[in-house]
Design a protein around this motif. Structure first.
Motif, PDB file in Angstrom:
ATOM      1  N   TRP A   1     -67.755 -90.921 -13.647  1.00 11.09           N
ATOM      2  CA  TRP A   1     -69.074 -90.495 -14.095  1.00 11.09           C
ATOM      3  C   TRP A   1     -69.601 -91.490 -15.121  1.00 11.09           C
ATOM      4  CZ3 TRP A   1     -71.429 -86.988 -11.429  1.00 11.09           C
ATOM      5  CH2 TRP A   1     -70.685 -86.023 -10.751  1.00 11.09           C
TER       6      TRP A   1
ATOM      7  N   TYR B   1     -74.133 -83.819 -12.535  1.00  7.45           N
ATOM      8  CA  TYR B   1     -72.901 -83.185 -12.046  1.00  7.45           C
ATOM      9  C   TYR B   1     -73.240 -81.961 -11.190  1.00  7.45           C
ATOM     10  CZ  TYR B   1     -68.567 -80.605 -11.874  1.00  7.45           C
ATOM     11  OH  TYR B   1     -67.473 -79.911 -11.427  1.00  7.45           O
TER      12      TYR B   1
ATOM     13  N   MET C   1     -64.980 -83.912 -15.403  1.00 11.06           N
ATOM     14  CA  MET C   1     -66.010 -83.143 -16.104  1.00 11.06           C
ATOM     15  C   MET C   1     -65.388 -81.985 -16.879  1.00 11.06           C
ATOM     16  SD  MET C   1     -69.140 -83.249 -16.869  1.00 11.06           S
ATOM     17  CE  MET C   1     -69.768 -84.455 -15.717  1.00 11.06           C
TER      18      MET C   1
END
Length: 169
Positions: A27, A57, A148
């Motif tokens: 990411w 996301y 995440m």
């Protein structure tokens, strides 16, 4: 609404970014943060923490949902009460029903009530990854979701923000 109003060119750039994220399995560093807000519960009240995940996301997860749903359908077993279309109440009722059937047929029944505080932070990541590999969970989806989950968390209450410790698992 914002995404629906993207021009074709902007949508193509967004698709290119998402494809790059999957290709690199990483990411952009600036979105690796979860904002935790306290949401009210229905009566009798109280609050529960809810993570506000970054829009990029959430979009990626929505796009990958069919892949995850297919895997979940192919891998659900008798241990999995938390399946699509189920609820905590349904799972509890089904478990109680099975217990009562066993009791009526003179079999022994045992229940374990386990209050796990900070459940997701108690998961051993090494074991989770090994189990995911063993069950054929899509590895890039796994890695990006795990990144995440492990990202820093910030609690937001009114106009105050407090940075939390990183998950220890």
């Amino acid at each position: 609404r914002f995404l629906k109003n993207l021009t074709e060119d902007a949508a193509q750039h967004l698709a290119t970014l998402l494809n790059s994220i999957e290709d690199e399995v990483a990411w952009p560093i600036h979105i690796l943060m979860n904002i935790i807000v306290l949401m009210g519960k229905p009566p009798p009240g109280g609050v529960r923490p809810i993570a506000l995940m970054p829009m990029l996301y959430r979009l990626w997860a929505k796009i990958r949902k069919p892949t995850i749903d297919t895997w979940a359908l192919d891998n659900q077993g008798p241990w999995a009460a938390a399946v699509k279309g189920s609820s905590a109440l349904r799972a509890a009722i089904l478990t109680l029903f099975v217990d009562e059937v066993h009791h009526l047929t003179d079999e022994e029944v045992m229940s374990i009530l386990w209050d796990i505080s900070k459940f997701y932070d108690s998961i051993n990541i090494t074991k989770l990854v090994k189990k995911g590999e063993e069950l054929g969970y899509p590895i890039k989806v796994f890695a990006l979701g795990l990144m995440m989950h492990m990202a820093p968390r910030v609690i937001k209450a009114e106009m105050h923000h407090e940075v939390c410790d990183l998950p220890s698992n």
